[in-house]
Design an enzyme around this catalytic site. Structure first.
Site, short mmCIF file in Angstrom:
data_model
loop_
_atom_site.label_atom_id
_atom_site.label_comp_id
_atom_site.label_asym_id
_atom_site.label_seq_id
_atom_site.Cartn_x
_atom_site.Cartn_y
_atom_site.Cartn_z
N CYS A 200 0.85 -1.20 0.00
CA CYS A 200 0.00 0.00 0.00
C CYS A 200 0.88 1.24 0.00
O CYS A 200 0.61 2.20 -0.72
CB CYS A 200 -0.93 0.01 1.21
SG CYS A 200 -2.19 -1.27 1.18
N SER A 221 -3.03 3.23 -1.55
CA SER A 221 -4.31 2.92 -0.94
C SER A 221 -4.20 3.14 0.56
O SER A 221 -3.28 2.62 1.19
CB SER A 221 -4.68 1.46 -1.24
OG SER A 221 -5.83 1.05 -0.53
#
Length: 318
Positions: A200, A221
């Site tokens: 991420c 994200s």
């Protein structure tokens, strides 16, 4: 004293008011905002949230795990850290060796079915204990593949051997501090299919000016309620450790996010958090006798003057 978490609170409010409804791979659904940035001046304190209690011990042990180049949850479990349990457990229950109760969609089912949640928690507890007790089992099912520790410290080269990106970037900071190539990346397209969770936090870049070092993280994200508070504290801690080893003062942590989202089953928790008045941010203490990143242990890192509101629980989307 300063309230360093304000950029985080502002972004939460922005997502709540301007975010788009989106589906996601977990089936939970999100309120999402694309392309956000927060800036934290670390010379003013340490940006550990005060509007809810954030367990700093988990942040320390996870970062030290990354910096060890470790990808097995056994080290985390030895420090009572269960952040990554679900992803390792998923590999176990999806294997042909697992003969226990049906764990299909355990993340969602454990939230909606109290009876199943009891079964799930019991199976998870057995799994964790077996990781701690059985070295062979831990090697097979505790390993998460090419996650951050592997990419940061053991990036595999096509021609053989590996690159230690952390060691390399520290060397660059010391020798060529004006370089625009002081970057560590965790995103390797070849490894994404084998990772328990593709990275991420994709890459981060250091910047040195006037004796201060800053870092910017690009995160593809961001789970704004559960994950991002950890990421803010983790990279702020990393910057302090890098500053210690390179003899520089800390500057800013700049957090750039791609898909910054609030899960639908976190909306009430976010509303509660935003209703709270933040306290002054704590300070970070690093053992003054330690200079090199490799020498730091859990006891060498502390936060002081940490005043906070209570914990707000929320389910993890797996």
């Amino acid at each position: 004293m300063a309230i360093l978490e304000q950029p985080y609170l502002d972004l939460l409010q922005k997502i709540m008011s301007e975010g788009h409804g989106k589906d996601d791979r977990t089936g939970t659904g999100t309120r999402s905002y694309f392309g956000a940035q927060m800036r934290f001046d670390l010379s003013q304190g340490f940006p550990l949230l005060t509007t809810k209690k954030v367990p700093f011990g988990l942040i320390k042990s996870e970062l030290l795990w990354f910096l060890r180049g470790d990808t097995n949850i056994r080290f985390l479990l030895e420090h009572n850290n269960h952040i990554w349990d679900e992803w390792a457990f998923k590999n176990w229950v999806n294997s042909s060796e697992y003969q226990g109760p049906d764990m299909t969609d355990f993340g969602l089912r454990s939230q909606s079915d109290p009876e199943f949640n009891k079964i799930y928690q019991a199976e998870m507890k057995k799994f964790d204990q077996r990781i701690l007790d059985d070295e062979d089992f831990a090697k097979k099912y505790g390993n998460l593949g090419d996650v951050y520790g592997a990419q940061w410290r053991h990036w595999e080269k096509r021609e053989g051997g590996f690159i230690d990106q952390i060691a390399d970037v520290i060397k660059q900071i010391k020798e060529t501090p004006d370089s625009r190539r002081m970057i560590v990346t965790a995103w390797n397209p070849e490894d994404v299919p084998t990772s328990a969770l593709p990275p991420c936090h994709v890459m981060f870049q250091f910047y040195v000016v006037d004796g201060k070092i800053s870092v910017q993280l690009y995160q593809r994200s961001g789970d704004m309620f559960l994950g991002v508070p950890f990421n803010i504290a983790s990279y702020s801690l990393l910057l302090n450790l890098i500053a210690r080893e390179t003899g520089l003062q800390v500057g800013e942590f700049i957090h750039t996010l791609g898909d910054a989202h609030i899960y639908r089953n976190h909306l009430k928790q976010v509303e509660e958090l935003l209703s709270r008045k933040p306290y002054d941010s704590p300070q970070l203490w690093l053992n003054p006798e330690k200079k090199n990143i490799a020498d730091f242990e859990m006891k060498d890192i502390k936060v002081v003057d940490y005043q906070h509101h209570g914990t707000i629980k929320a389910p993890v989307a797996v």
